[in-house]
Design a protein around this motif. Structure first.
Motif, PDB file in Angstrom:
ATOM      1  N   ALA A 195       0.838  -1.202   0.000  1.00 27.42           N
ATOM      2  CA  ALA A 195       0.000   0.000   0.000  1.00 27.42           C
ATOM      3  C   ALA A 195       0.873   1.253   0.000  1.00 27.42           C
ATOM      4  O   ALA A 195       0.638   2.209  -0.758  1.00 27.42           O
ATOM      5  CB  ALA A 195      -0.928  -0.004   1.214  1.00 27.42           C
ATOM      6  N   ARG A 196       1.888   1.240   0.829  1.00 26.88           N
ATOM      7  CA  ARG A 196       2.798   2.386   0.909  1.00 26.88           C
ATOM      8  C   ARG A 196       3.515   2.597  -0.426  1.00 26.88           C
ATOM      9  O   ARG A 196       3.651   3.735  -0.906  1.00 26.88           O
ATOM     10  CB  ARG A 196       3.795   2.150   2.041  1.00 26.88           C
ATOM     11  CG  ARG A 196       4.671   3.340   2.397  1.00 26.88           C
ATOM     12  CD  ARG A 196       5.226   3.203   3.798  1.00 26.88           C
ATOM     13  NE  ARG A 196       5.879   1.931   4.029  1.00 26.88           N
ATOM     14  CZ  ARG A 196       5.429   0.975   4.855  1.00 26.88           C
ATOM     15  NH1 ARG A 196       4.318   1.149   5.543  1.00 26.88           N
ATOM     16  NH2 ARG A 196       6.088  -0.159   5.016  1.00 26.88           N
ATOM     17  N   VAL A 210      -8.096  -3.710  -2.171  1.00 26.77           N
ATOM     18  CA  VAL A 210      -7.663  -4.821  -1.323  1.00 26.77           C
ATOM     19  C   VAL A 210      -8.396  -6.082  -1.757  1.00 26.77           C
ATOM     20  O   VAL A 210      -9.629  -6.112  -1.774  1.00 26.77           O
ATOM     21  CB  VAL A 210      -7.938  -4.523   0.157  1.00 26.77           C
ATOM     22  CG1 VAL A 210      -7.542  -5.722   1.020  1.00 26.77           C
ATOM     23  CG2 VAL A 210      -7.185  -3.277   0.607  1.00 26.77           C
ATOM     24  N   SER A 211      -7.643  -7.119  -2.105  1.00 25.02           N
ATOM     25  CA  SER A 211      -8.245  -8.353  -2.603  1.00 25.02           C
ATOM     26  C   SER A 211      -7.211  -9.456  -2.592  1.00 25.02           C
ATOM     27  O   SER A 211      -6.035  -9.212  -2.853  1.00 25.02           O
ATOM     28  CB  SER A 211      -8.747  -8.141  -4.047  1.00 25.02           C
ATOM     29  OG  SER A 211      -9.119  -9.377  -4.646  1.00 25.02           O
ATOM     30  N   ASP A 268      -9.088  -9.312   6.914  1.00 28.75           N
ATOM     31  CA  ASP A 268      -7.989  -9.009   7.839  1.00 28.75           C
ATOM     32  C   ASP A 268      -6.990  -8.063   7.173  1.00 28.75           C
ATOM     33  O   ASP A 268      -6.477  -7.127   7.801  1.00 28.75           O
ATOM     34  CB  ASP A 268      -7.282 -10.297   8.262  1.00 28.75           C
ATOM     35  CG  ASP A 268      -8.142 -11.167   9.159  1.00 28.75           C
ATOM     36  OD1 ASP A 268      -9.109 -10.648   9.753  1.00 28.75           O
ATOM     37  OD2 ASP A 268      -7.859 -12.381   9.258  1.00 28.75           O
ATOM     38  N   SER A 269      -6.695  -8.308   5.894  1.00 28.30           N
ATOM     39  CA  SER A 269      -5.774  -7.439   5.170  1.00 28.30           C
ATOM     40  C   SER A 269      -6.346  -6.029   5.034  1.00 28.30           C
ATOM     41  O   SER A 269      -5.609  -5.042   5.128  1.00 28.30           O
ATOM     42  CB  SER A 269      -5.490  -8.012   3.779  1.00 28.30           C
ATOM     43  OG  SER A 269      -4.846  -9.265   3.865  1.00 28.30           O
ATOM     44  N   LEU A 270      -7.645  -5.930   4.809  1.00 29.05           N
ATOM     45  CA  LEU A 270      -8.290  -4.625   4.671  1.00 29.05           C
ATOM     46  C   LEU A 270      -8.015  -3.752   5.884  1.00 29.05           C
ATOM     47  O   LEU A 270      -7.688  -2.563   5.750  1.00 29.05           O
ATOM     48  CB  LEU A 270      -9.797  -4.803   4.481  1.00 29.05           C
ATOM     49  CG  LEU A 270     -10.646  -3.527   4.572  1.00 29.05           C
ATOM     50  CD1 LEU A 270     -10.316  -2.570   3.425  1.00 29.05           C
ATOM     51  CD2 LEU A 270     -12.133  -3.878   4.583  1.00 29.05           C
ATOM     52  N   GLN A 271      -8.134  -4.312   7.061  1.00 36.90           N
ATOM     53  CA  GLN A 271      -7.960  -3.518   8.274  1.00 36.90           C
ATOM     54  C   GLN A 271      -6.524  -2.994   8.390  1.00 36.90           C
ATOM     55  O   GLN A 271      -6.308  -1.858   8.814  1.00 36.90           O
ATOM     56  CB  GLN A 271      -8.362  -4.362   9.486  1.00 36.90           C
ATOM     57  CG  GLN A 271      -9.851  -4.739   9.458  1.00 36.90           C
ATOM     58  CD  GLN A 271     -10.232  -5.771  10.503  1.00 36.90           C
ATOM     59  OE1 GLN A 271     -10.399  -5.452  11.673  1.00 36.90           O
ATOM     60  NE2 GLN A 271     -10.373  -7.007  10.080  1.00 36.90           N
ATOM     61  N   ARG A 272      -5.562  -3.805   7.980  1.00 34.69           N
ATOM     62  CA  ARG A 272      -4.170  -3.356   8.034  1.00 34.69           C
ATOM     63  C   ARG A 272      -3.879  -2.300   6.960  1.00 34.69           C
ATOM     64  O   ARG A 272      -3.205  -1.299   7.232  1.00 34.69           O
ATOM     65  CB  ARG A 272      -3.233  -4.559   7.871  1.00 34.69           C
ATOM     66  CG  ARG A 272      -3.237  -5.507   9.064  1.00 34.69           C
ATOM     67  CD  ARG A 272      -2.157  -6.551   8.942  1.00 34.69           C
ATOM     68  NE  ARG A 272      -2.462  -7.507   7.875  1.00 34.69           N
ATOM     69  CZ  ARG A 272      -3.158  -8.615   8.061  1.00 34.69           C
ATOM     70  NH1 ARG A 272      -3.636  -8.906   9.270  1.00 34.69           N
ATOM     71  NH2 ARG A 272      -3.386  -9.443   7.069  1.00 34.69           N
ATOM     72  N   VAL A 273      -4.366  -2.538   5.750  1.00 40.37           N
ATOM     73  CA  VAL A 273      -4.127  -1.581   4.670  1.00 40.37           C
ATOM     74  C   VAL A 273      -4.816  -0.254   4.974  1.00 40.37           C
ATOM     75  O   VAL A 273      -4.252   0.821   4.727  1.00 40.37           O
ATOM     76  CB  VAL A 273      -4.598  -2.160   3.327  1.00 40.37           C
ATOM     77  CG1 VAL A 273      -4.554  -1.101   2.219  1.00 40.37           C
ATOM     78  CG2 VAL A 273      -3.745  -3.365   2.931  1.00 40.37           C
ATOM     79  N   ALA A 274      -6.022  -0.306   5.515  1.00 43.64           N
ATOM     80  CA  ALA A 274      -6.732   0.931   5.850  1.00 43.64           C
ATOM     81  C   ALA A 274      -5.957   1.755   6.868  1.00 43.64           C
ATOM     82  O   ALA A 274      -5.926   2.993   6.792  1.00 43.64           O
ATOM     83  CB  ALA A 274      -8.129   0.605   6.377  1.00 43.64           C
ATOM     84  N   ALA A 294     -16.936  -0.125   7.796  1.00 42.92           N
ATOM     85  CA  ALA A 294     -16.480   0.282   9.126  1.00 42.92           C
ATOM     86  C   ALA A 294     -14.970   0.078   9.276  1.00 42.92           C
ATOM     87  O   ALA A 294     -14.305   0.809  10.016  1.00 42.92           O
ATOM     88  CB  ALA A 294     -17.226  -0.507  10.201  1.00 42.92           C
ATOM     89  N   ALA A 295     -14.429  -0.905   8.556  1.00 42.56           N
ATOM     90  CA  ALA A 295     -12.990  -1.192   8.627  1.00 42.56           C
ATOM     91  C   ALA A 295     -12.168  -0.289   7.719  1.00 42.56           C
ATOM     92  O   ALA A 295     -10.938  -0.347   7.763  1.00 42.56           O
ATOM     93  CB  ALA A 295     -12.734  -2.649   8.266  1.00 42.56           C
ATOM     94  N   GLY A 296     -12.832   0.510   6.885  1.00 45.82           N
ATOM     95  CA  GLY A 296     -12.090   1.462   6.069  1.00 45.82           C
ATOM     96  C   GLY A 296     -12.360   1.450   4.586  1.00 45.82           C
ATOM     97  O   GLY A 296     -11.844   2.299   3.854  1.00 45.82           O
ATOM     98  N   ALA A 297     -13.157   0.503   4.093  1.00 44.22           N
ATOM     99  CA  ALA A 297     -13.448   0.456   2.658  1.00 44.22           C
ATOM    100  C   ALA A 297     -14.415   1.573   2.268  1.00 44.22           C
ATOM    101  O   ALA A 297     -15.338   1.903   3.017  1.00 44.22           O
ATOM    102  CB  ALA A 297     -14.048  -0.895   2.279  1.00 44.22           C
TER     103      ALA A 297
END
Length: 358
Positions: free
Chosen positions: A231-232, A244-245, A260-266, A292-295
Motif C-alpha cells: 500500500a505504501r 484490497v483483494s 484481515d488485510s483490509l484492516q491493516r491496509v486501511a 467500518a474497517a475502512g473500505a
C-alpha cells in the motif's frame, strides 16, 4: 434457453441454487479456490471474528446510500467486480451482467479475459464501467487494450497485480476445464490473434507508469494489495485508488483473509485515496463491517454470476438489491443513518467483543 427464476433469501443459499444450473466444470471454476482452499475459507470466517458496536436510541433512520467515485454516481457502495468468462453461465455473457448492474445503479468491472470484448460490453448498457487490466507478455497488445478501453468510454483502469501466474486450481485440471478464447483476444474473423498472451510474470512498480501512459489520464487503481508495504509503495507511485483483494482465494492459498488485510491496509492508507475491497462478501453485514474497517466501496464477485445463471440481468440486479436490503437493516439496528455513521462505528474483535477499532 433461460432457466426459470428461483427465489432466494440470501446469497449463501443462492450458491446452492446456482450449482444445480451451472455445468460442474464451470461451477468449480467459479466457486472453488486454490490449493487446499484455506484462504477461500478464511475469507468468510474472518467476518465472524469481528463484531459491531451497536448503538440504540439514536433517533436516526437510514438515509440514501449514494456513493460517488471518480465521477460515477452509485446507488450504494456496492459494485460488480470484474470476473472472467460470464459466458459460462449465460449466453449473453457480460452484456447481460452489464444490464443488471445498470438496472441496479452501479459500476461494472470488466475483465481482460471476459467472454465478450470491451466494445461489446461497453455498448450493452448506459452504466459506467471500469476496465480490469491483466498485463500480458505482449506490450503492444497491452497498449492497444488500454487505448480501446479509453475510446470505449471506460471510466477507470484497474491493474490486477496478483496474477503473475495462475493459481494452483486443481479442480480445473481435474475437470479438464477449457475456457473459450476471451473476446478481446479474437480477431474480426473470430480466430485467436497471434499474440504472446500469457500473463507477464515480471510486472513491477514501473508497470504503473506504462498503464498510466497508455490510458490517457483515466484513474489508475491497483488491485491485489494486501500488505502495508505494498500500500505504501503504490501510494508513493501516485495511484488513484487501492483495491484490497486476494482474488477470492483463487491465487495464493495460505494468504490471510482479505478482510484481515483490509484492516491493516486501511491503517496505512488513512483516507489518502479511495479504498476498494472484495473477497468473501455474502451479507449486508459483511458490507457494513468492510466499510467500518475502512473500505469506501465493496466489489461483489461470485454471487453475481450465480444470479446471472438463475435469472439473467434481473438475477444480477436481485443480488445487488439483496445486499443493499440487508445493509439497510444492519444500519438501522446500529443507529447508523449514513455511510459516514458506518465509518464511525467501532468494530470489536475476539469472542468477547473486545478491543474496539475503527
Amino acid at each position: 434457453m433461460q432457466q426459470p427464476s428461483a427465489k432466494f433469501f440470501n446469497l449463501l443459499e443462492l450458491e446452492d441454487l446456482a450449482a444445480g444450473l451451472i455445468a460442474r466444470p464451470a461451477f468449480d471454476y467459479i466457486a472453488r479456490g486454490a490449493g487446499d482452499e484455506q484462504t477461500l475459507r478464511e475469507n468468510r470466517i474472518a467476518f465472524s471474528r469481528v463484531f459491531v458496536d451497536q448503538r440504540i436510541l439514536s433517533g436516526k433512520t437510514v438515509q440514501n446510500l449514494q456513493t460517488q467515485v471518480f465521477g460515477s454516481q452509485l446507488r450504494a457502495p456496492i459494485m460488480v467486480g470484474a470476473m472472467a468468462a460470464h459466458g459460462l453461465v449465460h449466453p449473453a455473457a457480460e452484456s447481460e451482467t452489464a444490464r443488471g448492474a445498470a438496472a441496479y445503479g452501479t459500476l461494472l468491472g470488466v475483465s481482460t479475459v471476459a467472454t465478450q470484448n470491451l466494445e461489446q460490453i461497453a455498448s450493452a448498457s448506459q452504466g459506467d464501467k471500469w476496465f480490469q487490466c491483466y498485463l500480458t507478455r505482449d506490450s503492444g497488445f497491452n497498449r492497444e487494450l488500454l487505448q480501446r478501453a479509453k475510446a470505449a468510454g471506460y471510466k477507470a483502469i484497474v491493474l490486477t497485480a496478483d496474477v503473475t501466474v495462475g493459481g494452483n486450481r486443481e479442480h480445473d485440471r481435474r475437470n479438464a476445464l477449457r475456457l473459450p478464447t476471451p473476446g478481446n483476444f479474437l480477431g474480426n474473423d473470430g480466430c485467436c490473434r497471434p499474440l504472446d498472451l500469457p500473463f507477464d510474470s515480471r510486472i513491477g512498480l514501473d508497470s504503473l507508469e506504462f498503464v498510466r501512459m497508455h490510458s490517457a489520464g483515466l484513474p489508475l487503481i491497483v488491485k491485489g494489495v494486501t500488505t502495508r508495504a505494498d500500500a505504501r509503495a503504490v501510494l508513493q507511485h501516485g495511484v488513484d485508488a487501492i483495491h484490497v483483494s486476494n482474488h477470492g482465494g483463487r491465487q495464493l492459498d495460505g494468504s490471510p483473509a482479505a478482510f484481515d488485510s483490509l484492516q491493516r491496509v486501511a491503517d496505512e492508507v488513512r483516507g489518502q485515496v479511495p479504498l476498494l475491497f472484495d473477497s468473501g462478501i455474502r451479507r449486508g453485514l459483511d458490507v457494513f463491517k468492510a466499510i467500518a474497517a475502512g473500505a469506501d466501496l465493496v466489489a461483489i464477485g461470485r454471487p453475481v454470476l450465480y444470479g446471472l445463471a438463475l435469472n439473467g440481468w434481473q438475477g444480477v440486479q436481485a443480488v445487488l438489491e439483496q445486499l443493499e436490503q440487508e445493509l439497510r437493516i444492519v444500519m438501522q439496528l446500529c443507529g447508523a443513518a449514513t455511510l459516514a455513521d458506518i465509518r464511525n462505528t467501532p468494530l470489536l474483535h475476539g469472542a468477547s467483543g473486545s478491543e474496539p477499532t475503527g
